[in-house]
Design an enzyme around this catalytic site. Structure first.
Site, mmCIF file in Angstrom:
data_model
loop_
_atom_site.group_PDB
_atom_site.id
_atom_site.type_symbol
_atom_site.label_atom_id
_atom_site.label_comp_id
_atom_site.label_asym_id
_atom_site.label_seq_id
_atom_site.Cartn_x
_atom_site.Cartn_y
_atom_site.Cartn_z
ATOM 1 N N LYS A 40 -7.360 -68.713 -15.491
ATOM 2 C CA LYS A 40 -8.700 -69.275 -15.355
ATOM 3 C C LYS A 40 -9.059 -70.026 -16.629
ATOM 4 O O LYS A 40 -9.001 -69.476 -17.731
ATOM 5 C CB LYS A 40 -9.718 -68.152 -15.129
ATOM 6 C CG LYS A 40 -11.118 -68.673 -14.891
ATOM 7 C CD LYS A 40 -12.138 -67.541 -14.880
ATOM 8 C CE LYS A 40 -12.902 -67.524 -16.186
ATOM 9 N NZ LYS A 40 -14.322 -67.185 -16.043
ATOM 10 N N ASP A 67 -12.975 -72.925 -13.714
ATOM 11 C CA ASP A 67 -14.252 -72.238 -13.451
ATOM 12 C C ASP A 67 -15.391 -72.989 -14.134
ATOM 13 O O ASP A 67 -15.906 -72.547 -15.160
ATOM 14 C CB ASP A 67 -14.153 -70.794 -13.954
ATOM 15 C CG ASP A 67 -15.357 -69.956 -13.554
ATOM 16 O OD1 ASP A 67 -16.072 -70.348 -12.613
ATOM 17 O OD2 ASP A 67 -15.579 -68.906 -14.190
ATOM 18 N N LYS A 69 -18.248 -73.968 -12.464
ATOM 19 C CA LYS A 69 -19.532 -73.622 -11.816
ATOM 20 C C LYS A 69 -20.427 -74.858 -11.688
ATOM 21 O O LYS A 69 -21.559 -74.901 -12.191
ATOM 22 C CB LYS A 69 -20.236 -72.497 -12.573
ATOM 23 C CG LYS A 69 -19.450 -71.186 -12.595
ATOM 24 C CD LYS A 69 -20.246 -70.048 -13.185
ATOM 25 C CE LYS A 69 -19.527 -68.727 -13.109
ATOM 26 N NZ LYS A 69 -18.362 -68.622 -14.010
ATOM 27 N N ASP A 72 -24.852 -79.990 -9.010
ATOM 28 C CA ASP A 72 -25.450 -81.308 -9.250
ATOM 29 C C ASP A 72 -25.665 -81.952 -7.888
ATOM 30 O O ASP A 72 -25.474 -81.297 -6.858
ATOM 31 C CB ASP A 72 -24.507 -82.142 -10.147
ATOM 32 C CG ASP A 72 -25.262 -83.168 -10.993
ATOM 33 O OD1 ASP A 72 -26.173 -83.827 -10.452
ATOM 34 O OD2 ASP A 72 -24.940 -83.312 -12.187
ATOM 35 N N THR A 122 -23.100 -62.010 -11.576
ATOM 36 C CA THR A 122 -23.160 -60.554 -11.703
ATOM 37 C C THR A 122 -24.088 -60.116 -12.839
ATOM 38 O O THR A 122 -24.458 -58.954 -12.922
ATOM 39 C CB THR A 122 -21.743 -59.970 -11.915
ATOM 40 O OG1 THR A 122 -21.063 -60.771 -12.870
ATOM 41 C CG2 THR A 122 -20.948 -59.924 -10.641
ATOM 42 N N ARG A 215 -11.039 -59.094 -20.332
ATOM 43 C CA ARG A 215 -10.752 -58.293 -21.526
ATOM 44 C C ARG A 215 -9.899 -57.064 -21.282
ATOM 45 O O ARG A 215 -9.248 -56.578 -22.205
ATOM 46 C CB ARG A 215 -12.085 -57.920 -22.191
ATOM 47 C CG ARG A 215 -12.719 -59.108 -22.892
ATOM 48 C CD ARG A 215 -14.170 -58.880 -23.214
ATOM 49 N NE ARG A 215 -14.984 -58.888 -22.005
ATOM 50 C CZ ARG A 215 -16.314 -58.822 -21.989
ATOM 51 N NH1 ARG A 215 -16.968 -58.698 -23.132
ATOM 52 N NH2 ARG A 215 -16.976 -58.854 -20.851
HETATM 53 O O1 C5P Z 1 -13.606 -59.795 -19.871
HETATM 54 P P1 C5P Z 1 -14.151 -59.704 -18.481
HETATM 55 O O2 C5P Z 1 -13.218 -59.039 -17.511
HETATM 56 O O3 C5P Z 1 -15.539 -59.132 -18.422
HETATM 57 O O4 C5P Z 1 -14.225 -61.229 -18.042
HETATM 58 C C1 C5P Z 1 -14.653 -61.600 -16.802
HETATM 59 C C2 C5P Z 1 -14.407 -63.043 -16.582
HETATM 60 O O5 C5P Z 1 -14.937 -63.351 -15.307
HETATM 61 C C3 C5P Z 1 -15.096 -63.961 -17.561
HETATM 62 O O6 C5P Z 1 -14.276 -65.124 -17.694
HETATM 63 C C4 C5P Z 1 -16.391 -64.307 -16.898
HETATM 64 O O7 C5P Z 1 -16.871 -65.592 -17.222
HETATM 65 C C5 C5P Z 1 -15.969 -64.304 -15.425
HETATM 66 N N1 C5P Z 1 -17.055 -64.045 -14.482
HETATM 67 C C6 C5P Z 1 -17.837 -62.907 -14.483
HETATM 68 N N2 C5P Z 1 -18.817 -62.732 -13.544
HETATM 69 C C7 C5P Z 1 -19.035 -63.666 -12.641
HETATM 70 C C8 C5P Z 1 -18.250 -64.837 -12.632
HETATM 71 C C9 C5P Z 1 -17.261 -64.990 -13.575
HETATM 72 O O8 C5P Z 1 -17.641 -62.030 -15.297
HETATM 73 N N3 C5P Z 1 -19.950 -63.483 -11.719
#
Ligand code: C5P
Length: 236
Positions: A40, A67, A69, A72, A122, A215
């Site tokens: 991603k 990604d 998002k 527009d 989220t 992470r």
């Molecule tokens: O490190 P972590 O697992 O929290 O990262 C989640 C990834 O998913 C990040 O790149 C974040 O931008 C993305 N994301 C998210 N919630 C969303 C959409 C995307 O955490 N609703």
């Protein structure tokens, strides 16, 4: 009587390159080696490095989820989706709240690039939604389903939603809409700033089509070992 049990395909894992530079991205991709083939690229890395980060990943044989998002007017989003398609990106996000004409324009412009509609971030609670949209929202899940309906009507490839919402989306839209689920954590690892997290095994059981590994893999002491643990859970 024959068994009617349906086996769901394992979710496709995508590793989030949430890093500030192409140099940092190289280091992570090198470390993961053949344990990851789908990445991603989000707003931070794309804003810093532009299309060359996508060209490098595609040249290395990796699939790319861009990604961005997008949100527009339909004509602008169509053009951006065409540009993503020209980069041979596999998945691209747009905001479902942009409305059905915008979603349709993204699908038309994207061609072979799968359009994923972001439903409700989220990070947003029902209260945040109410104040942003100016109307009562009793259940975030209802808003997710409403937006998923618009995504399905526009012919989108799928939606982004929390793991807890996958079952309801599948019940309403079957396999027409794929689900991409962030907030994945291996058991015993910190949730960080995510309010709702799921293990890879739980996401697979819920029927997610794609899972985003952030992470829990990238900040692990040994990312390659963490990724192997994720793959083992996804494959059951
Ligand atoms: O490190 P972590 O697992 O929290 O990262 C989640 C990834 O998913 C990040 O790149 C974040 O931008 C993305 N994301 C998210 N919630 C969303 C959409 C995307 O955490 N609703």
């Amino acid at each position: 009587m024959t068994s009617t049990a349906i086996t769901m395909p394992a979710p496709t894992p995508i590793v989030a390159l949430d890093v500030p530079s192409i140099t940092a991205a190289h280091a992570l991709v090198d470390r993961l080696g053949n344990a990851a083939d789908f990445y991603k690229v989000g707003l931070q890395l794309y804003t810093a490095e532009g299309p060359r980060v996508v060209e490098w990943l595609r040249g290395a044989g990796k699939r790319v989820f861009l990604d961005l998002k997008l949100h527009d007017i339909p004509n602008t989003v169509r053009g951006a989706a065409q540009s993503a398609s020209a980069l041979d990106v596999q998945l691209l996000t747009v905001h479902a709240i942009g409305g059905e004409p915008m979603l349709r324009a993204a699908v038309e412009g994207g061609g072979a690039t799968g359009i994923l509609a972001v439903t409700v971030l989220t990070s947003m609670s029902a209260q945040d939604l109410e104040s942003a949209r100016g109307h009562a929202v009793t259940r975030v899940a209802d808003e997710v389903l409403r937006l998923a309906g618009a995504a399905a009507a526009a012919g989108a490839h799928g939606i982004v939603c929390a793991g807890t919402e996958v079952a309801a989306v599948r019940a309403a839209h079957g396999s027409v809409l794929r689900t991409l689920v962030p907030g994945i954590r291996l058991g015993g690892t910190p949730a960080h700033d995510q309010a709702r997290v799921m293990t890879p095994r739980e996401a697979a059981a819920a029927g997610a089509s794609y899972v985003i590994l952030g992470r829990t893999v990238t900040a692990a002491d040994d990312p390659h070992a963490a990724m192997r643990a994720v793959l083992a859970e996804l494959r059951g």
